[in-house]
Design a protein around this motif. Structure first.
Motif, PDB file in Angstrom:
ATOM      1  N   CYS A  40      75.543   5.390 -88.248  1.00 60.47           N
ATOM      2  CA  CYS A  40      74.694   6.450 -87.694  1.00 60.47           C
ATOM      3  C   CYS A  40      75.348   7.030 -86.439  1.00 60.47           C
ATOM      4  O   CYS A  40      75.592   6.313 -85.475  1.00 60.47           O
ATOM      5  CB  CYS A  40      73.306   5.920 -87.367  1.00 60.47           C
ATOM      6  N   CYS A  60      67.856  11.259 -83.377  1.00 61.77           N
ATOM      7  CA  CYS A  60      68.446  11.494 -84.702  1.00 61.77           C
ATOM      8  C   CYS A  60      68.961  12.921 -84.800  1.00 61.77           C
ATOM      9  O   CYS A  60      68.298  13.866 -84.379  1.00 61.77           O
ATOM     10  CB  CYS A  60      67.374  11.257 -85.769  1.00 61.77           C
ATOM     11  N   CYS A  63      71.616  14.255 -89.642  1.00 60.35           N
ATOM     12  CA  CYS A  63      72.853  14.463 -90.394  1.00 60.35           C
ATOM     13  C   CYS A  63      72.686  14.074 -91.854  1.00 60.35           C
ATOM     14  O   CYS A  63      73.455  14.487 -92.701  1.00 60.35           O
ATOM     15  CB  CYS A  63      73.992  13.670 -89.764  1.00 60.35           C
ATOM     16  N   CYS A  66      72.137   8.430 -93.390  1.00 56.95           N
ATOM     17  CA  CYS A  66      71.361   7.253 -93.801  1.00 56.95           C
ATOM     18  C   CYS A  66      70.637   7.507 -95.120  1.00 56.95           C
ATOM     19  O   CYS A  66      70.468   6.597 -95.931  1.00 56.95           O
ATOM     20  CB  CYS A  66      70.395   6.816 -92.711  1.00 56.95           C
TER      21      CYS A  66
HETATM   22 FE1  SF4 Z   1      71.367   8.566 -87.883  1.00 59.87          FE
HETATM   23 FE2  SF4 Z   1      70.183   8.965 -90.224  1.00 59.87          FE
HETATM   24 FE3  SF4 Z   1      69.598  10.508 -88.139  1.00 59.87          FE
HETATM   25 FE4  SF4 Z   1      71.967  10.724 -89.299  1.00 59.87          FE
HETATM   26  S1  SF4 Z   1      69.971  11.207 -90.251  1.00 59.87           S
HETATM   27  S2  SF4 Z   1      71.562  10.668 -87.103  1.00 59.87           S
HETATM   28  S3  SF4 Z   1      72.361   8.608 -89.889  1.00 59.87           S
HETATM   29  S4  SF4 Z   1      69.193   8.327 -88.300  1.00 59.87           S
END
Ligand code: SF4
Length: 92
Positions: A40, A60, A63, A66
């Motif tokens: 992450c 967050c 992106c 995850c």
């Molecule tokens: Fe982290 Fe998931 Fe947010 Fe991306 S979408 S920044 S991997 S928590």
């Protein structure tokens, strides 16, 4: 400007009480879920002392990493934040 500088300018609005990313209750995380602790980009994932993986979704970047990494295991519940919440990208 460098991307780090642009990222620094993004504001983040936490939608209190409605986290858009949740880790489903588990005893042992899969290797995919565990890898999120290092993958992450915002450092939202961490491993608890008892070995479970936790997520703190504030910060967050949306992106989607995850969501993709755990799509087969289904351990992460991922929803787009409501309009007006979450990361507000500044363009230009
Ligand atoms: Fe982290 Fe998931 Fe947010 Fe991306 S979408 S920044 S991997 S928590």
């Amino acid at each position: 400007a460098k991307v780090e500088e642009k990222l620094f300018q993004n504001r983040y609005l936490v939608d209190a009480g409605r986290p858009h990313i949740k880790v489903r209750p588990h005893t042992t995380p899969s290797a995919s879920l565990l890898s999120m602790v290092t993958l992450c980009p915002a450092g939202c994932y961490s491993k608890s002392e008892s070995g479970q993986v936790e997520v703190a979704a504030d910060g967050c970047l949306e992106c989607g990493t995850c969501r993709i990494v755990t799509r087969k295991t289904g351990e992460v519940e991922w929803n787009y934040p409501r309009g007006g919440f979450g990361v507000l990208y500044k363009f230009g």
